[in-house]
Design an enzyme around this catalytic site. Structure first.
Site, short mmCIF file in Angstrom:
data_model
loop_
_atom_site.label_atom_id
_atom_site.label_comp_id
_atom_site.label_asym_id
_atom_site.label_seq_id
_atom_site.Cartn_x
_atom_site.Cartn_y
_atom_site.Cartn_z
N ASN A 1 0.80 -1.22 0.00
CA ASN A 1 0.00 0.00 0.00
C ASN A 1 0.84 1.27 0.00
OD1 ASN A 1 0.20 -1.56 2.57
ND2 ASN A 1 -0.35 0.40 3.48
N THR B 178 -26.51 -10.56 8.81
CA THR B 178 -27.34 -10.17 7.66
C THR B 178 -26.50 -9.38 6.67
OG1 THR B 178 -29.25 -10.12 9.08
CG2 THR B 178 -29.47 -8.94 6.99
N CYS C 134 2.80 8.99 13.71
CA CYS C 134 3.17 9.73 14.90
C CYS C 134 3.14 8.80 16.10
CB CYS C 134 2.14 10.83 15.11
SG CYS C 134 2.83 12.46 15.00
N SER D 149 -10.98 -5.18 -0.63
CA SER D 149 -11.73 -4.16 0.10
C SER D 149 -12.42 -3.24 -0.90
CB SER D 149 -10.77 -3.36 0.98
OG SER D 149 -11.45 -2.28 1.55
N GLY D 150 -13.73 -3.02 -0.69
CA GLY D 150 -14.51 -2.23 -1.64
C GLY D 150 -14.00 -0.81 -1.83
N HIS D 151 -13.60 -0.17 -0.72
CA HIS D 151 -13.33 1.27 -0.84
C HIS D 151 -12.02 1.60 -1.54
CE1 HIS D 151 -10.57 2.19 2.70
NE2 HIS D 151 -10.97 0.97 3.04
N GLN E 260 -4.84 -3.79 -2.22
CA GLN E 260 -4.38 -2.72 -3.11
C GLN E 260 -4.29 -3.17 -4.57
OE1 GLN E 260 -4.08 0.41 -2.52
NE2 GLN E 260 -4.20 0.40 -0.29
#
Ligand code: PLP
Length: 398
Positions: free
Chosen positions: A153, A239, A327, A201-203, A181
């Protein structure tokens, strides 16, 4: 962001939902709100759309629809893969992974190490490549699962999952690949790649956040992570998130259509950006393997300055990118990926990831090339690391 202009180059963090995906989802928030497990027509109609989406996801991976289960995200898919296999093979106590995995895999493995499992994290070289010999040697009869990502990524580096899968098969070890990715950006063919489990992953491919997939090759022994009802053929209870499942199906259909053409265009834009920045800004270095990467990603280290400062200035100019740093306890640590690659501290700190998408335009790239050199120059002038000697070296290089 204070600029009216927005250039979004952080698509490895998340992507915009495609308008077509959004449109496809809408009926499932309104009239088609049935539960797919219900016996009445309401449920039946919806179940049919889930089947269709499953076929579209399967098509992206050249898989059988019954090898696809829907999850809530890539992280859940990675957890399900690793913990589900360990549960199915209680006598095996060893996991092999790499030092550059996403925390979804790395932190899962490190948690399991605290529970008594033995974990081997394979190192990478300076370009971020794995030694397949080291990987092969790490696999023992006690190894339950090997988990190696398809694409990194942060750097975009690709891993040879076809060769890795062959090694795992020879050694009788189940092979999971985090392809979060890679999916939608490069072809992934489960008929050709000997992988047992793949996380998506969809997003990351223009579907919404909150939907993921785990591909489970037929015959793979795995225990369900989520227990409850009989959804997903008893492999993932709960569901189904129907609108998101439908959205992901649409996103996969679009990814199949665009994968080669779009990626050529995106690769050209990425290369133009990278070349332009490295030409215009001295002491800038590409992190990773420039010859074997995702087409949309570049990670560049700008020496003597900090990535966070660059990001803030970029953000004021309306440009969204990302740095590899995290950080921790008040000190800025370079990312675990760059540290594993032994990227010199002086520019690991000043590393910025730009990740493009099918919505990135030539204008966007031109704008970044216009803005970025001034930002770096300004920050270097203020930087305590940009010493007299460094300045002289800079002058000499010019
Ligand atoms: N694996 C990789 C390689 C990722 O890049 C990400 C997200 O950035 C994940 C897993 C986690 O995916 P999700 O955000 O869907 O949980």
């Amino acid at each position: 962001m204070t600029s009216s202009r927005i250039v979004y180059l952080d698509n490895n963090a998340t992507t915009a939902v495609a308008p077509e995906v959004f449109e496809a989802m809408l009926p499932f928030f309104k009239e088609l709100y049935g539960n797919p497990s219900s016996m009445h027509t309401f449920g039946g109609q919806v179940a049919h759309h889930i089947d269709q989406a499953r076929q579209s996801v399967a098509a992206l991976l050249n898989a059988h629809p019954d090898e696809i289960i829907f999850t809530s995200c890539g992280t859940e898919s990675d957890n399900q893969a690793i913990r589900g296999v360990l549960e199915a093979y209680p006598d095996k106590r060893h996991i092999v992974t790499t030092k550059v995995e996403h925390p979804a895999v790395l932190n899962t493995c490190r948690f399991l190490a605290r529970k008594g499992y033995r974990i081997t994290e394979i190192p990478v070289d300076k370009k971020g490549n794995l030694s397949l010999e080291a990987l092969s040697q790490a696999l023992t009869p006690d190894t339950a699962i090997l988990s190696v990502m398809a694409a990194n990524n942060e750097t975009g580096n690709l891993f040879p999952i076809d060769e890795i899968g062959k090694i795992a098969k020879e050694k009788g070890v189940i092979f999971h690949s985090d392809a979060v990715q890679a999916a939608g950006k490069i072809p992934l063919d489960t008929k050709k790649i000997p992988v047992d489990l793949l996380a998506l992953s969809g997003h990351k491919l223009h579907a919404p956040k909150g939907i993921g997939v785990l591909y489970i090759r037929r015959g793979t022994r795995i225990f369900p992570f989520m227990l409850g009802g009989h959804q997903e053929r008893n492999r993932r209870a709960g569901t189904e998130n129907v609108p998101y499942v439908v959205g992901l199906g649409k996103a996969c259909e679009q990814a199949i259509l665009g994968i080669s053409e779009e990626n050529t265009r995106v690769r050209e834009l990425r290369d133009r950006l990278e070349k332009g920045l490295c030409e215009r800004i001295s002491s800038s270095y590409i992190n990773g393997n420039p010859l074997w990467r995702l087409p949309n990603t570049t990670n560049i280290g700008f020496e003597f300055i900090e990535g966070e400062a660059i990001l803030l200035h970029l953000s004021s100019a309306g440009i969204a990118a990302s740095s590899g740093s995290a950080c921790t306890s008040g000190s800025l640590e370079p990312s675990h990926v760059l540290m594993a690659m032994e990227v010199p501290f002086s520019y690991a700190h000043g590393s910025v990831r730009f990740s493009l998408s099918k919505y990135t335009t030539e204008e966007d790239i031109r704008y970044v090339l216009e803005v970025m050199p001034g930002i770096v120059q300004k920050l270097r002038e203020m930087s305590p690391f940009f010493t007299k000697e460094a300045r002289q070296m800079e002058q000499a290089r010019k």
